[in-house]
Design a protein around this motif. Structure first.
Motif, PDB file in Angstrom:
ATOM      1  N   TYR A   1      46.391  26.193  37.772  1.00  0.00           N
ATOM      2  CA  TYR A   1      47.031  27.088  38.729  1.00  0.00           C
ATOM      3  C   TYR A   1      48.346  26.519  39.268  1.00  0.00           C
ATOM      4  O   TYR A   1      49.373  27.193  39.263  1.00  0.00           O
TER       5      TYR A   1
ATOM      6  N   GLU B   1      43.793  33.066  46.635  1.00  0.00           N
ATOM      7  CA  GLU B   1      43.641  33.499  45.249  1.00  0.00           C
ATOM      8  C   GLU B   1      43.727  32.296  44.314  1.00  0.00           C
ATOM      9  O   GLU B   1      42.986  32.176  43.357  1.00  0.00           O
ATOM     10  N   GLY B   2      44.644  31.392  44.638  1.00  0.00           N
ATOM     11  CA  GLY B   2      44.771  30.170  43.849  1.00  0.00           C
ATOM     12  C   GLY B   2      43.474  29.389  43.802  1.00  0.00           C
ATOM     13  O   GLY B   2      43.053  28.907  42.763  1.00  0.00           O
TER      14      GLY B   2
ATOM     15  N   GLY C   1      37.117  27.092  30.033  1.00  0.00           N
ATOM     16  CA  GLY C   1      37.935  28.060  30.760  1.00  0.00           C
ATOM     17  C   GLY C   1      37.691  29.463  30.254  1.00  0.00           C
ATOM     18  O   GLY C   1      36.563  29.816  29.929  1.00  0.00           O
ATOM     19  N   GLN C   2      38.762  30.231  30.171  1.00  0.00           N
ATOM     20  CA  GLN C   2      38.625  31.645  29.826  1.00  0.00           C
ATOM     21  C   GLN C   2      38.123  31.871  28.412  1.00  0.00           C
ATOM     22  O   GLN C   2      37.714  32.961  28.062  1.00  0.00           O
TER      23      GLN C   2
ATOM     24  N   ASP D   1      37.949  28.785  37.695  1.00  0.00           N
ATOM     25  CA  ASP D   1      37.842  29.331  36.341  1.00  0.00           C
ATOM     26  C   ASP D   1      37.221  30.706  36.296  1.00  0.00           C
ATOM     27  O   ASP D   1      36.778  31.141  35.242  1.00  0.00           O
TER      28      ASP D   1
ATOM     29  N   ASP E   1      44.396  29.478  30.517  1.00  0.00           N
ATOM     30  CA  ASP E   1      43.797  28.303  31.151  1.00  0.00           C
ATOM     31  C   ASP E   1      44.796  27.231  31.573  1.00  0.00           C
ATOM     32  O   ASP E   1      44.438  26.065  31.700  1.00  0.00           O
TER      33      ASP E   1
ATOM     34  N   VAL F   1      41.324  35.804  36.149  1.00  0.00           N
ATOM     35  CA  VAL F   1      42.226  36.607  36.971  1.00  0.00           C
ATOM     36  C   VAL F   1      41.553  37.907  37.413  1.00  0.00           C
ATOM     37  O   VAL F   1      41.688  38.333  38.554  1.00  0.00           O
TER      38      VAL F   1
ATOM     39  N   GLY G   1      39.013  24.529  30.971  1.00  0.00           N
ATOM     40  CA  GLY G   1      39.699  25.421  31.892  1.00  0.00           C
ATOM     41  C   GLY G   1      40.500  24.669  32.935  1.00  0.00           C
ATOM     42  O   GLY G   1      41.135  23.650  32.645  1.00  0.00           O
TER      43      GLY G   1
ATOM     44  N   ILE H   1      41.051  31.110  41.518  1.00  0.00           N
ATOM     45  CA  ILE H   1      41.381  30.956  40.104  1.00  0.00           C
ATOM     46  C   ILE H   1      41.051  29.546  39.630  1.00  0.00           C
ATOM     47  O   ILE H   1      40.623  29.345  38.505  1.00  0.00           O
ATOM     48  N   ARG H   2      41.175  28.573  40.514  1.00  0.00           N
ATOM     49  CA  ARG H   2      40.854  27.197  40.128  1.00  0.00           C
ATOM     50  C   ARG H   2      39.382  27.017  39.790  1.00  0.00           C
ATOM     51  O   ARG H   2      38.996  26.011  39.223  1.00  0.00           O
TER      52      ARG H   2
END
Lengths: 313, 494
Positions: free
Chosen positions: B45, A41-42, A242-243, A48, B42, A51, B226, A45-46
């Motif tokens: 992680y 999952e990490g 990013g988000q 971008d 952002d 979630v 991000g 998520i990396r």
């Protein structure tokens, strides 16, 4: 193989991150437990992708493979299918990969207008030059409208590109109304029988209401010359974003009804995974990707290729 | 997505209310929320994972203070830890007393280097230094022109060479020489944007570093970046040993988790933030405010500061007095509206007030600016006499005002009604202490805001009965009437 290679090169790093980890993470014969899944999952998520999208992939992975012995290929297939699914969306907008112009809508008659917008520094002007180049190479006549009348030397920047490309450009002095420039650009295109007119706009953050209204005005004004305009309104998105990309897509769609994304600067280590989230939540497809600083470094976006390049062995 | 962390934490903790202590088992769900909030902001992680681990360890075993709800306490711990991570701040630029100080700017393409160079030069100039800009971006078309225009705008010399016959290292070296000739004390080098994986361009940056040995190497970083922010920041730091970071484009709605990632990975302090396209929009970095932003908690301090900058203090005092005495006129109202306008858009202002963020969603497409403009138009159409004595406005005056401002007479009426409600509200408010005032604003935010009938002082609320069946109600009334009749009869007998 030119297209695929470039894409692969652009995503080299992403691939490395995902793949090297995959070898360590999923070992054939072991039990797929929560620790491994968390790790994976990490990695997701990396990229971008956000979630929500990562959760969707993880849920499916848990349901189909959790607690069982690892079958690397099967896991791959699940992840790949889910990602392609997320990127193609419900309306399955796949275009002809052999025709680089196929994602762009074409006017029934007269010039096709393409409105290009985005936040500051996303890479609008460079992307416009690249798209203009692509259009010209396919035998079209292009007119550029230098609608970024705000930033210092933005008009000069586009003018330099137009000289290199040898296409016509409509410009006004700095500080004039961008809608007026766009209007004149469309007029010129009609007069000279051009096939495409590309309208540049100043970079603006999506939270600035009056600037977003200005964009809406540009859209309304060009409709006076070409009623169906803009045939395409492209949002240029920086791949490092990013988000916040979600919020950008949302606001720009509200103002100019985005028909597609151009994902710029995909030649670094940035993964541009936010397009997955954008596709999932707002439904705007990626149409082109920028993979370098040269004028030819613009590629047609292909969801399958994108995901394959991520996982290619 | 824009839900504040306190709220989502609140949900996570409702099940554990009243346990008295934060334990390993009940913090788990809460920490999941913290983690998600950070990832959505952002924050990288790995940084997030580390952070959550540390905060969990810190929070476990802490007593839940009676005065606070557990979610508030956890947010407090998270907030403090974020501040610790992003601090300490250092806003200095290491300007030498004598000799020439060189500041080198670097960053990815489109992060805002050239604009930030201009902002920095302006700031230095205002502080009494004599800065000079050097256009070392020979790559992007018209980058040199852009810097020249910016230099003109702030009245600061710009050194540039013909890109065809020069290279960035040479430009920088000659730029510093030129500064000596011109007597400029600070040289700002605007280098070309580059990808941190482009080894050729990164080594070019190192060459510049070696040849002019800048006193400060600053990384310009887009706040919207991000997960990749850590990679680029690390690469630039490895190549140059950065002295500071400038975070740009923070005037958007990005939560700016990149700030935390960059600081955590490189240890380099964030010095300034860019908050607008104009050249004066460069502010000092404050970790506490940034922490609030990452958590989506609003930024009341910045709002106060901004208000202090923009508002005329004497005028404010005068108006406050007027309010207390109930002499607040439509004229004053208009003045106040204009002052609020100076602060920026209503949306921006509301974003900075804790708890008001949710209202933004509720507002949807509503545009307070348009309303404000209309209201100003209506007031403008009144005579000075009408503005001080709104009671004097009768039907014919109302029609005249409506015609003058292009609205419906009903709109004028509504404004007058709202105004009388508001001035009552203001009068109440000015009689309250600071604490009560804050509470009043909170109350307004939670329900009364934009509702002209709202009251500041908590009124005794009537107990709400459950909705009754219509027939039941009828029967009940009937019975009451019967009882009353009986009672009357009895009274007569006596």
């Amino acid at each position: 193989m030119g297209l695929f290679d470039k894409l692969k090169r652009g995503l080299e790093k992403t691939k490395q991150i995902l793949r090297t980890d995959v070898r360590d993470l999923f070992r054939a014969g072991e039990i797929l437990d929560e620790r491994v899944l968390q790790d994976f999952e990490g990695r997701l998520i990396r990229t971008d992708m956000g979630v929500a999208a990562a959760n969707r992939i993880m849920t499916r992975l848990r349901a189909e493979h959790g607690g069982r012995t690892v079958d690397v290929n099967a896991i791959w297939k699940t992840v790949r299918d889910e990602l392609v699914d997320l990127l193609t969306g419900s309306n399955n907008s796949l275009w002809d990969l052999n025709n680089p112009l196929s994602p762009l809508a074409k006017a029934e008659s007269g010039p096709t207008t393409i409105l290009v917008a985005g936040v500051n520094g996303a890479g609008k002007t460079t992307s416009i030059a690249k798209i203009a180049n692509l259009l010209q190479k396919n035998g079209n006549k292009v007119v550029l409208a230098a609608g970024d009348t705000f930033r210092a030397a933005a008009v000069e920047q586009l003018t330099m590109w137009s000289q290199r490309l040898g296409c016509e450009i409509v410009r006004k002095e700095s500080g004039s109304d961008p809608a007026a420039v766009a209007y004149e650009g469309c007029q010129r295109a009609v007069q000279t029988n051009a096939d495409y007119v590309i309208i540049d706009t100043a970079g603006r953050l999506q939270t600035q209401k009056n600037l977003m209204d200005e964009l809406d005005k540009v859209r309304r004004v060009i409709q006076k010359v070409i009623p169906a305009a803009p045939h395409e309104s492209l949002l240029v998105l920086d791949a490092t974003t990013g988000q916040n990309g979600l919020s950008q897509a949302q606001s720009f769609t509200k103002a100019v009804k985005c028909t597609g994304l151009v994902l710029a600067k995909l030649d670094g280590t940035a993964r541009g995974g936010v397009v997955v989230a954008i596709r999932q939540e707002i439904g705007i497809p990626v149409k082109y990707i920028g993979v370098g600083e040269q004028i030819d470094d613009l590629e047609l976006f292909d969801p399958k290729g994108f995901v394959d390049a991520l996982f290619e062995k | 997505m824009f839900e504040t962390i306190t709220q989502s934490l609140g949900k996570a903790f409702t099940a554990f209310r009243g346990t008295g202590k934060i334990t390993e088992s009940n913090i788990h769900e809460g920490m999941r929320q913290v983690r998600q909030a950070l990832l959505e902001a952002d924050v990288a992680y790995d940084v997030t994972q580390d952070f959550v681990k540390r905060v969990t360890a810190q929070a476990i075993g802490e007593k839940v203070l009676k005065s606070l709800r557990p979610e508030e306490q956890v947010v407090g711990i998270v907030h403090q830890e974020l501040i610790n991570l992003m601090g300490p701040v250092d806003h200095s630029l290491a300007i030498k007393r004598d000799g020439i100080s060189v500041i080198m700017m670097c960053g990815l393409q489109g992060s805002g280097k050239t604009t930030t160079c201009g902002k920095l030069a302006k700031r230095l100039k205002e502080a009494g230094h004599s800065p000079m800009l050097v256009a070392a971006d020979l790559q992007r078309p018209a980058a040199i022109e852009q810097l020249k225009i910016i230099g003109q705008q702030i009245g600061c010399p710009v050194y540039a060479e013909d890109p065809a016959s020069s290279n960035p290292v040479q430009v920088c070296r000659n730029g510093v020489k030129e500064a000596k000739k011109l007597g400029a004390r600070v040289v700002i080098l605007d280098t070309a944007g580059r990808l941190h994986v482009d080894s050729a361009l990164m080594s070019e940056l190192q060459q510049i570093d070696n040849s002019v040995s800048p006193d400060q190497a600053l990384l310009v970083c887009d706040a919207m970046t991000g997960q990749d922010a850590v990679n680029s920041a690390k690469a630039f730091n490895d190549a140059l040993e950065l002295d500071g970071v400038i975070l740009t484009k923070l005037d958007g709605d990005t939560r700016g988790g990149a700030a935390l990632s960059v600081k955590a990975v490189t240890g380099v302090p964030i010095k300034f933030i860019g908050v607008g396209e104009q050249l004066d929009r460069l502010e000092d970095f404050h970790p506490d405010r940034m922490a609030g932003r990452i958590l989506g908690m609003g930024d009341i301090v910045s709002l106060f500061e901004k208000a202090q900058q923009e508002f005329d203090e004497d005028e404010m005092l005068l108006q406050q007095q007027k309010m207390q005495q109930g002499k607040f006129s439509l004229d004053d109202f208009r003045k106040q509206m204009r002052q609020i306008k100076k602060l920026g858009s209503m949306r921006d202002i509301m974003k900075m007030i804790p708890g008001m963020g949710n209202l933004l969603n509720a507002m949807g497409d509503l545009n307070p600016e348009d309303d404000m403009r209309r209201i100003e138009g209506i007031i403008n159409s009144m005579t000075p006499d009408e503005r001080t004595n709104p009671d004097r406005i009768d039907r014919s005056r109302r029609n005249r005002i409506a015609r003058g401002s292009g609205v419906q007479p009903a709109d004028v009426n509504k404004l007058l009604k709202d105004f009388s409600n508001m001035s009552r509200l203001m009068q109440d408010m000015s009689n309250l202490g600071v604490k009560d005032r804050v509470n009043a604003v909170r109350q307004l935010a939670s329900g009364g805001f934009m509702n002209p009938g709202a009251d500041v002082n908590p009124r005794a609320v009537r107990v709400q009965r459950p909705p009754e069946n219509r027939d039941d109600l009828k029967d009940k009334k009937k019975k009451q009437r019967k009882d009353a009749k009986k009672q009357k009869k009895r009274n007569r007998k006596k």
